[in-house]
Motif scaffolding. Structure first.
Motif, PDB file in Angstrom:
ATOM      1  N   GLU A  10       4.960   0.802  -6.219  1.00 23.35           N
ATOM      2  CA  GLU A  10       5.835   0.547  -7.361  1.00 23.35           C
ATOM      3  C   GLU A  10       7.128  -0.158  -7.004  1.00 23.35           C
ATOM      4  OE1 GLU A  10       5.139   4.358  -8.157  1.00 23.35           O
ATOM      5  OE2 GLU A  10       3.341   3.745  -9.221  1.00 23.35           O
ATOM      6  N   PHE A  57       7.230  -5.083 -14.186  1.00 24.72           N
ATOM      7  CA  PHE A  57       7.377  -3.639 -13.952  1.00 24.72           C
ATOM      8  C   PHE A  57       8.771  -3.166 -14.335  1.00 24.72           C
ATOM      9  CE2 PHE A  57       8.973  -0.391 -11.122  1.00 24.72           C
ATOM     10  CZ  PHE A  57       8.123   0.650 -11.439  1.00 24.72           C
ATOM     11  N   ALA A  70       0.835  -1.210   0.000  1.00 26.77           N
ATOM     12  CA  ALA A  70       0.000   0.000   0.000  1.00 26.77           C
ATOM     13  C   ALA A  70       0.865   1.253   0.000  1.00 26.77           C
ATOM     14  CB  ALA A  70      -0.914  -0.001   1.220  1.00 26.77           C
ATOM     15  N   ILE A  71       1.981   1.218   0.731  1.00 28.76           N
ATOM     16  CA  ILE A  71       2.826   2.412   0.834  1.00 28.76           C
ATOM     17  C   ILE A  71       3.739   2.539  -0.382  1.00 28.76           C
ATOM     18  CG2 ILE A  71       4.593   3.543   2.232  1.00 28.76           C
ATOM     19  CD1 ILE A  71       3.370   2.232   4.669  1.00 28.76           C
TER      20      ILE A  71
END
Lengths: 727, 727
Positions: free
Chosen positions: A219, A726, A215-216
């Motif tokens: 990425e 990613f 959540a924090i």
């Protein structure tokens, strides 16, 4: 101590050093000893003798040490070692620069005075010595000549400030270069998370940590490794390793017996009872094979159980970028500071896993409890050491142990004994302490080995300064003045007392320093003890290649005791630098020879056990400053004793030292605590292999392939595909 | 002071309070006064009278205050205000809970004793009063009754610990809720960067900052706003605004003259010289129009020049996510701490732009210099205040100013004067200081207004406690014992002295507290002074709507002086809570009425000037604990004076207070310094408009449209397209 015993002591030390040095040159040339004198090079796969020729100049190692560059040291032994050499060369610089002014200025000033016969500060324990003519003791009270000594204090202080500043800057750059290196280092991609709150019903710890950090850091989060209670699994794993070694040994013994004895060989046997001394006699190879087969499934079951059920409230969390990990390690994550504490991750090899579970406030409490224990130890060890130094005069020994009288009667031997006895007792006594202090530091809940070593080293420094330096100095005159202090124990009185007893102990400490460097560095260089142990082991114990390798496996440099030892010498030399300037050359020799010998050892012998990227430096710097402060305060008291009316001119110096310390720590220190983002954001050579980084943190007892494919790693795998897409 | 003057003082205060309250009920009902009594509601576009009816119960405001929720306060007046009410209610709770035990326990214990006639600690400045029968002064020395008082100290301490702990937790949650709110707040997307190193040849500052941060935060960096030296441009802008206001005013006057005087009206005129008093007479409308047309191009040129050439070494840097900004504000960016210092950004409205350029070590030096100045002020203001309290007895005044003698002769008036005079002098005296302290705090180099207010408030607290409380208490017996202290100025002596002089001043401080809340809160509620000023301004000065609005524009709550005032009351009440428990009801009244009155004012009158999300709380908490500590130490001394052999049982309390303070600050404080990432990473309502966030930080003097399209904003625009495509 008179002049003759002083010179005898020096001469003996020097002779021993020369003998040890030649011994080293001779022994190190023998190929069979290469593993003792060049283990670091051998482990790194380098040729032990660089040039290839074995018949070398016995002083070739000196040339090699002198010509080696800092980059070589970093490459072969790490940043910490390089920082230790910065420390040595900085102190050496301070002493050399000090001596350049102090010796030509103060010696003539002392020697040409008429002598101070009004006070008794000049007598070295009763016997007036020629050496004292060269010290401040020869200067009359209130004499304007004391100005020269006061200027000396200023000179030493400013030299120290300037060199320390330069060194701090240099070490900071060394650290920055290491941290911005394009090589992938697992600890730069990880943070250590402690104090994870208890999981409520439902999600397990891994999900909890994953969802919290994802959540924090949507990425840059990679995945997490939950710390587990590995006590049982470690024990099983060690057992298994033990059985494997014994099996290997038994097979080696069997193979040897085939070549030497009967062609069929004798199968080795052992007893199954206590320590192999009693019980039924069995065939070793069969027995250990069976044991191994028994233990493996047990270990595997325990590994699974550990990963599933013994998860602790701590984790190593991995990020896909160094800058993200560095920023995370410095940021507050939870609203309450005692939840989700995030700090930088130690190297995999130096994580103290059992400490990770200790909770935030428990760590605070443990820290203070340890401080109190250490403070008590520091203060109350004074009593035994005072007794020891009172006992170990030769006269006392003769009285106590009458049968050594005939030995002592020989004049030459007596002089040697008189010179060495008190110091030897001291050195042996101090050798007992470091292990206790290291254990205490670990008990504070520190998560990394290097931090625990630093902490223990700091404690050891305060111990040695308080007990060896202050203890011996004041101890010499303690019994006579103890009652006086007791009457009015003010700081002023203690400083005066210290100042009063300093000159009397100058020659004592000169011999102490000389003994330390001649004998200490002689033994260090010649590695006599490890050599003998290695040859004994090879001859009588080692049967397999692995055992042989373990026998010559080099240790690390042992900063925990080495640095406090050096710092004690600095304290002594600084405090006597103006009172008896003759001590400075000995200090220069100590650090000069030390630099040479250790350069050789760092390049060829020792293998660092961890890498903290120079975090030791701020500790050393603060303690050098503490030594300087003690020196300045003592000198203030000393000028007072000499009834020098301009003594208050010393007062700005301690204040300046405190300001200097404050400015240094403000400007430089935080980078040694946290990684600066501009450093961490430097580009990498290639895309990091995150899975490899992750695996490097798995404790060996948990990292069998079977386990990795299982359990908590299943959901982790889904992350991999997600994050690699990613990147 | 005897009983009658004490009661008179109370009665008078109460009467004034009742009058002011009715005055408030009457005045606030009149529609013309709405802007004075409901400005906050009007500014927020709400109906001043909630129910709509103007003929209300005069006590309706009490009901409204009591029924308002914390959420309403936060919505209308911000988190800081809500935190201030937590502070008030916590202290109220401490006092109420204390009184529940202390009053029934200690009053009977005191009153039934036979009186302590052996020492003179019971006499209130010479006159034995009935009030003293209710205080500890009536208990004999060494009496076992003192156990009750000792238990009282423990009770008060533990009540304080428990309530403060709960309050800290609650405030922490308030702060967290505000920070995780889904509304976009510009300061949460920005960080303040100071100590940017000097640019070498080549790139300008904007490029330097951009490239530095884009390298570290490739994904979340938005753009930067370089701080500029706005001195000249601000001056021009203010001139322009002034001309515009004057033009508006002239036009309004002209329009009025058309309706009242001749149909063509009289064009207003003014003189161009000094203060409009001399010089040539000109037509105002023409003159100011011309001036405005002159100034605009000047301003625009200066705006461009400022942006291009007056860039400073500081910047506001914007990120596209709250978590990124929060993490950046907590991380070390440069290897050297004094370069690229990154901290959280203050709100746009409270940035102290002129302070941004001050360099790292200069800030440190400034801070220490200010601390020294404040310490000197705190200590040496003691001298004037001692003189003042010595002068302002009625007898002295009569001697000094003989012509007031006839006034004083009237017995009723004399009693009133006797009760109020010393306190009034004190209150007036204290009103002079806050501005100086605020200026000093700003001079430290603090970047935000709220921080400067906190800093000034802290200084003011220590000042008032040291000077008012300690000064008056010890001052009363100072001259007699001054020489004694001088002989041996030990801490022990000072505590004993303080303990000795406490009981004598009890009634003094009771009246001080009563005066403060009755008169202070009466004036606060009735807003008599702002009302009169507003009506005067409206009648004689204001010609335009803007001027009228400026006349009733409400101020903020003024924490800078309000909080130290409250803290002084806490200190006084706590310190007397056991000695003279009768003071507690007055403390309860002070904080109870204060809570009510200020709730009304916060909801209807004051407009906060800044929002710090509750950062004031740790300051208040530490200072309440400081008051408690002072209380505990004083009580230890006091029990000693009473020759109570169990006085050492108080010693654990101060230690406990220090531990409590340490634990609280360890657990909670860091969240008040830094934003926790779990809080900052909460989702937003919608995608933030970054350009708007950026523009909110432009100083008004620089934010004309023409400039925004120009210069340093050109390359910023390219960022926008880049980052919006990312978001």
């Amino acid at each position: 101590m008179d002049l003759s015993s002083f010179l005898t002591s020096l001469g003996t030390s020097f002779a021993i050093f020369v003998i040890l040095m030649f011994l080293f040159a001779w022994l190190s040339g023998k190929p069979g000893n290469a593993v003792v004198y060049y283990p670091n090079r051998i482990l790194k796969g380098l040729d032990p003798w660089e040039g290839g020729s074995k018949t070398r100049n016995p002083f070739a190692w000196i040339k090699e040490a002198l010509t080696s560059t800092e980059q070589e040291v970093i490459a072969i032994s790490g940043v910490d070692t390089a920082v230790y050499f910065v420390f040595l060369s900085t102190v050496l610089g301070i002493l050399v620069l000090s001596s350049l002014i102090l010796l030509p200025m103060l010696l003539p000033v002392s020697v040409t005075d008429t002598g101070d016969t009004t006070t008794n500060t000049t007598t070295s324990h009763g016997t007036f010595s020629d050496l004292d003519k060269l010290s401040i003791g020869n200067v009359q009270a209130k004499s304007p000549r004391l100005w020269a000594f006061l200027l000396g204090v200023y000179w030493v202080s400013f030299v120290t400030y300037i060199l320390l500043w330069k060194a701090y800057k240099h070490v900071s750059d060394l650290r920055a270069n290491a941290l911005m290196s394009p090589d992938v280092k697992p600890e730069q991609f990880a943070v250590l998370v402690r104090d994870i709150p208890a999981v409520s019903e439902g999600p397990n710890r891994k999900d909890q940590v994953d969802s919290y950090f994802r959540a924090i850091y949507p990425e840059t989060y990679y995945k997490s490794l939950i710390a587990t209670d590995n006590k049982v699994v470690n024990k099983l794993w060690k057992e298994l390793e033990g059985f494997r070694k014994k099996l290997e040994r038994a097979e080696a013994v069997y193979a040897t017996s085939k070549t030497t004895g009967s062609p069929g060989g004798t199968r080795p046997t052992n007893k199954t009872g206590f320590l192999g001394l009693c019980g039924a006699k069995v065939d070793s190879i069969e027995y250990y094979t069976e044991k191994i087969n028994e233990t493996i499934p047990k270990l595997e079951a325990e590994q699974k159980a550990t990963l599933r059920e013994k998860q602790l409230n701590a984790a190593i969390v991995f990020f896909t970028s160094r800058a993200a990990a560095a920023a995370a390690a410095q940021s507050l994550h939870s609203q309450m500071v005692d939840k989700w504490t995030v700090t930088d991750a130690p190297e995999p090899r130096q994580v103290l896993w059992p400490n990770l579970k200790i909770k935030f406030f428990q760590r605070q409490v443990r820290q203070y409890v340890v401080y109190i224990i250490v403070a008590l130890t520091v203060v109350f060890y004074m009593i035994p050491i005072t007794f020891i130094s009172a006992f170990t005069t030769l006269d006392n020994l003769v009285k106590l142990i009458p049968f050594i009288k005939p030995v002592v009667r020989q004049s030459a031997l007596k002089t040697v004994l008189e010179a060495f006895l008190p110091q030897l007792a001291l050195i042996i006594f101090l050798a007992l302490l470091p292990k206790l202090l290291f254990a205490l530091s670990k008990a504070e809940g520190i998560p990394s080995q290097s931090h625990a070593v630093r902490s223990a080293s700091g404690k050891y420094f305060y111990f040695t300064v308080f007990n060896v330096f202050l203890g011996v100095t004041i101890g010499g005159t303690l019994f006579s003045t103890f009652k006086e202090i007791q009457k009015n124990p003010s700081l002023e009185k203690i400083i005066t007392l210290l100042a009063n007893s300093l000159p009397g102990n100058a020659t004592y400490f000169v011999t102490f320093v000389a003994l330390k460097f001649f004998i200490g560095y002689g033994l260090e260089l010649s590695r006599l003890v490890p050599l003998i142990i290695f040859h004994l082991k090879r001859k009588y114990l080692c049967k397999t290649e692995g055992e042989l390798k373990a026998a010559w496996q080099p240790s690390d440099l042992g900063y925990g005791t080495r640095v406090p030892g050096d710092l004690l010498i600095i304290t002594i030399v600084l405090c006597y630098s103006v009172i008896a300037p003759l001590i400075i050359p000995f200090g220069v020799l100590y650090f000069g020879i030390g630099w040479l010998v250790l350069r050789n050892q760092a390049l060829k012998v020792y293998c660092p056990a961890y890498e903290s990227y120079g975090r030791f430096w701020p500790h050393m710097q603060v303690r050098i400053l503490a030594a300087l402060l003690l020196y300045q305060v003592t000198m203030f008291g000393f000028f007072g004793v000499k009834k020098f009316v301009y003594a208050p001119f010393v007062i700005p110096l301690p204040i300046l030292s405190l300001i200097f310390c404050y400015v240094c720590s403000k400007k430089f220190y935080r980078f040694f605590k946290d990684a600066a983002l501009e450093v961490a954001s430097h580009e990498l050579k290639d895309i990091p292999n995150m899975e490899q980084i992750y695996k490097s943190y798995l404790p060996p007892s948990l990292s069998s392939e079977k386990v990795l494919d299982d359990d908590q790693f299943e959901d982790a795998k889904s992350n991999v595909s997600r994050t690699t897409s990613f990147a």
